[in-house]
Design a protein around this motif. Structure first.
Motif, mmCIF file in Angstrom:
data_model
loop_
_atom_site.group_PDB
_atom_site.id
_atom_site.type_symbol
_atom_site.label_atom_id
_atom_site.label_comp_id
_atom_site.label_asym_id
_atom_site.label_seq_id
_atom_site.Cartn_x
_atom_site.Cartn_y
_atom_site.Cartn_z
ATOM 1 N N PRO A 8 0.619 -1.349 0.073
ATOM 2 C CA PRO A 8 -0.018 0.179 -0.020
ATOM 3 C C PRO A 8 0.784 1.368 -0.058
ATOM 4 N N PHE A 9 2.057 1.111 0.379
ATOM 5 C CA PHE A 9 2.948 2.373 0.404
ATOM 6 C C PHE A 9 3.774 2.582 -0.802
ATOM 7 N N ASP A 10 3.847 1.667 -1.451
ATOM 8 C CA ASP A 10 4.381 1.720 -2.857
ATOM 9 C C ASP A 10 4.079 2.784 -3.868
ATOM 10 N N ARG A 11 2.700 2.637 -4.144
ATOM 11 C CA ARG A 11 2.234 3.767 -5.332
ATOM 12 C C ARG A 11 2.432 5.052 -4.426
ATOM 13 N N ILE A 12 2.281 5.464 -3.182
ATOM 14 C CA ILE A 12 2.436 6.973 -2.569
ATOM 15 C C ILE A 12 4.033 7.185 -2.672
ATOM 16 N N ARG A 24 10.049 24.239 -7.304
ATOM 17 C CA ARG A 24 10.303 23.486 -6.134
ATOM 18 C C ARG A 24 9.857 21.897 -6.196
ATOM 19 N N THR A 25 10.575 21.324 -5.526
ATOM 20 C CA THR A 25 10.403 19.878 -5.241
ATOM 21 C C THR A 25 9.862 19.237 -4.195
ATOM 22 N N ILE A 26 9.029 18.493 -4.218
ATOM 23 C CA ILE A 26 8.425 17.808 -3.116
ATOM 24 C C ILE A 26 8.799 16.175 -3.076
ATOM 25 N N LYS A 27 9.292 16.192 -1.939
ATOM 26 C CA LYS A 27 9.799 14.667 -1.489
ATOM 27 C C LYS A 27 9.015 14.013 -0.330
ATOM 28 N N GLY A 28 8.794 12.914 -0.530
ATOM 29 C CA GLY A 28 8.235 12.157 0.690
ATOM 30 C C GLY A 28 8.256 10.608 0.619
ATOM 31 N N CYS A 29 8.276 10.197 1.951
ATOM 32 C CA CYS A 29 8.766 8.712 1.944
ATOM 33 C C CYS A 29 7.956 8.018 3.075
ATOM 34 N N ILE A 30 7.438 6.958 3.107
ATOM 35 C CA ILE A 30 6.544 6.358 4.061
ATOM 36 C C ILE A 30 7.103 4.953 4.216
ATOM 37 N N GLU A 31 7.506 4.540 5.629
ATOM 38 C CA GLU A 31 8.006 3.452 5.924
ATOM 39 C C GLU A 31 7.526 2.750 7.135
ATOM 40 N N ALA A 32 7.308 1.332 7.251
ATOM 41 C CA ALA A 32 6.950 0.690 8.507
ATOM 42 C C ALA A 32 8.237 -0.238 8.984
ATOM 43 N N TYR A 33 7.912 -0.180 10.320
ATOM 44 C CA TYR A 33 8.980 -1.030 11.201
ATOM 45 C C TYR A 33 8.381 -1.751 12.534
ATOM 46 N N SER A 34 8.796 -2.944 12.561
ATOM 47 C CA SER A 34 8.374 -3.599 13.593
ATOM 48 C C SER A 34 9.318 -3.366 14.953
ATOM 49 N N LEU A 140 -3.605 8.155 1.425
ATOM 50 C CA LEU A 140 -2.499 8.005 2.600
ATOM 51 C C LEU A 140 -3.276 7.271 3.829
ATOM 52 N N TYR A 141 -4.372 7.875 4.064
ATOM 53 C CA TYR A 141 -5.094 7.324 5.098
ATOM 54 C C TYR A 141 -5.486 5.985 5.059
ATOM 55 N N LYS A 142 -5.717 5.450 3.740
ATOM 56 C CA LYS A 142 -6.253 3.895 3.716
ATOM 57 C C LYS A 142 -5.263 3.108 4.008
ATOM 58 N N ALA A 143 -3.927 3.599 3.601
ATOM 59 C CA ALA A 143 -2.521 2.905 3.278
ATOM 60 C C ALA A 143 -2.251 2.649 4.889
ATOM 61 N N LEU A 144 -2.201 3.835 5.656
ATOM 62 C CA LEU A 144 -1.966 3.839 7.078
ATOM 63 C C LEU A 144 -2.811 3.019 7.621
ATOM 64 N N ASP A 145 -4.094 3.055 7.532
ATOM 65 C CA ASP A 145 -5.091 2.321 8.371
ATOM 66 C C ASP A 145 -4.764 1.128 8.158
ATOM 67 N N GLU A 146 -4.645 0.727 6.938
ATOM 68 C CA GLU A 146 -4.572 -0.979 6.495
ATOM 69 C C GLU A 146 -3.232 -1.394 7.193
ATOM 70 N N VAL A 147 -2.082 -0.486 7.243
ATOM 71 C CA VAL A 147 -0.763 -1.264 8.128
ATOM 72 C C VAL A 147 -0.687 -0.979 9.490
ATOM 73 N N ILE A 148 -1.488 0.096 10.209
ATOM 74 C CA ILE A 148 -1.020 0.457 11.563
ATOM 75 C C ILE A 148 -2.368 0.637 12.293
ATOM 76 N N ASN A 149 -3.578 0.664 11.727
ATOM 77 C CA ASN A 149 -4.730 1.102 12.284
ATOM 78 C C ASN A 149 -4.759 2.274 13.032
ATOM 79 N N LEU A 150 -5.153 3.385 12.330
ATOM 80 C CA LEU A 150 -5.100 4.480 12.673
ATOM 81 C C LEU A 150 -5.686 4.995 14.098
ATOM 82 N N ALA A 151 -7.034 4.351 14.220
ATOM 83 C CA ALA A 151 -7.944 4.480 15.393
ATOM 84 C C ALA A 151 -6.961 3.959 16.947
ATOM 85 N N GLU A 152 -5.837 3.258 16.548
ATOM 86 C CA GLU A 152 -5.305 2.723 17.936
ATOM 87 C C GLU A 152 -3.839 3.558 17.989
ATOM 88 N N CYS A 153 -3.751 4.405 17.174
ATOM 89 C CA CYS A 153 -2.328 5.068 16.855
ATOM 90 C C CYS A 153 -2.148 6.439 17.766
#
Length: 222
Positions: A8-12, A24-34, A140-153
Motif C-alpha cells: 500500500p505504501f509503494d504507490r505513494i 520547488r520539488t516535493i519529496k516524501g517517504c513512508i516506511e513501516a518498522y516492527s 494515504l489514510y487508507k494505506a496507513l489504516d491498513e498497515v497500522i490501524n490509525l484508530a489505535e495510533c
C-alpha cells in the motif's frame, strides 16, 4: 527494529519520490518498522533507557519537565522505539544526542491532516490530475489504516535541531517528520515529507562545481 514491506505504501512513495513542481520539488517517504529488537537493538535500547533514567533523575520536578510523562515504562519504551526507528532509517547517523522534547504529540489524525492540507496542497493537485480513485490524503489514510490501524495510533512529530541532522536537506523550504505508533501491534510507521528549492539546489551545484574546479587549478603553475 525490522523494516516491513507493504505494497500500500509503494504507490505513494513512487509519486513523492521526486515530485518536481518547477521552482520547488516535493519529496516524501513512508516506511513501516516492527518494534521487535534485532541485531544491536537490545544494547542500544538499554543504553537509551539508562540515558532517559539519568535525565529523569536530574530534571526539575515542575510542570515544564517531561519527568512525569516518562516515569512510566511504557512511555519510555515508546521514546526508545521512535529513536531506534531513526537509527534504522539512517544507519550511518548517530542519534545519541536526540532528546525527548524533540518529539511532539499531535494527538489525533486531525492534527496531522491540518499540516498535510496546508503544505501538500500542490502535491495533492498533481495527484488528482494523474489519479481518479481518490485524493492523495485519502490514499494515504487508507494505506496507513491498513498497515497500522490509525484508530489505535499515537501520532508524533520529530523536530531536528542540528544542521547535521540527515532530515535537514540543503535548499529545504520546509519539512515534517511524523511517526505513527501502535502499541498493540508493536509497529511504527514513519512519514517524512519536505519541499526543496530547485533554485537553491541548482546554485549549490554550480557553486560546488566552481569550487571544485578552482581547487584543481590551485595546484597548477600558471
Amino acid at each position: 527494529m525490522k523494516y516491513l514491506e507493504y505494497t500500500p505504501f509503494d504507490r505513494i512513495n513512487a509519486f513523492l519520490d521526486d515530485l518536481n513542481l518547477g521552482e520547488r520539488t516535493i519529496k516524501g517517504c513512508i516506511e513501516a518498522y516492527s518494534c521487535k529488537h534485532t541485531g544491536t537493538d537490545k544494547r542500544l535500547s538499554l543504553s537509551l533507557e539508562n540515558e532517559i533514567l539519568d535525565f529523569l533523575g536530574n530534571s526539575p520536578d515542575d510542570s515544564t519537565s517531561p519527568v512525569e510523562y516518562f516515569s512510566t515504562r511504557s512511555s519510555r519504551k515508546m521514546l526508545i522505539y521512535l529513536i531506534l526507528t531513526l537509527y534504522h532509517m539512517y544507519p550511518d547517523y548517530d542519534f545519541s544526542a536526540v532528546k525527548a522534547h524533540q518529539f511532539f504529540t499531535e494527538e489525533t489524525w486531525e492534527g496531522f491532516k491540518q499540516i498535510f492540507d496546508s503544505y501538500m496542497s500542490d502535491a495533492s493537485k498533481e495527484w488528482n490530475e494523474a489519479n481518479e480513485d481518490g485524493s492523495l490524503l485519502e490514499m494515504l489514510y487508507k494505506a496507513l489504516d491498513e498497515v497500522i490501524n490509525l484508530a489505535e495510533c499515537e501520532v508524533y512529530s520529530y523536530d531536528p535541531i542540528s544542521d547535521a541532522d540527515p532530515f535537514i536537506e540543503k535548499g529545504s523550504l520546509w519539512s515534517f517528520n511524523f511517526f505513527f505508533y501502535n502499541r498493540k501491534l508493536k509497529r511504527v510507521v514513519s512519514f517524512r515529507f519536505s519541499c526543496l528549492s530547485n533554485l537553491v539546489a541548482e546554485r549549490f551545484t554550480v557553486d560546488g562545481y566552481y569550487e571544485e574546479y578552482d581547487e584543481i587549478f590551485d595546484d597548477m603553475d600558471i
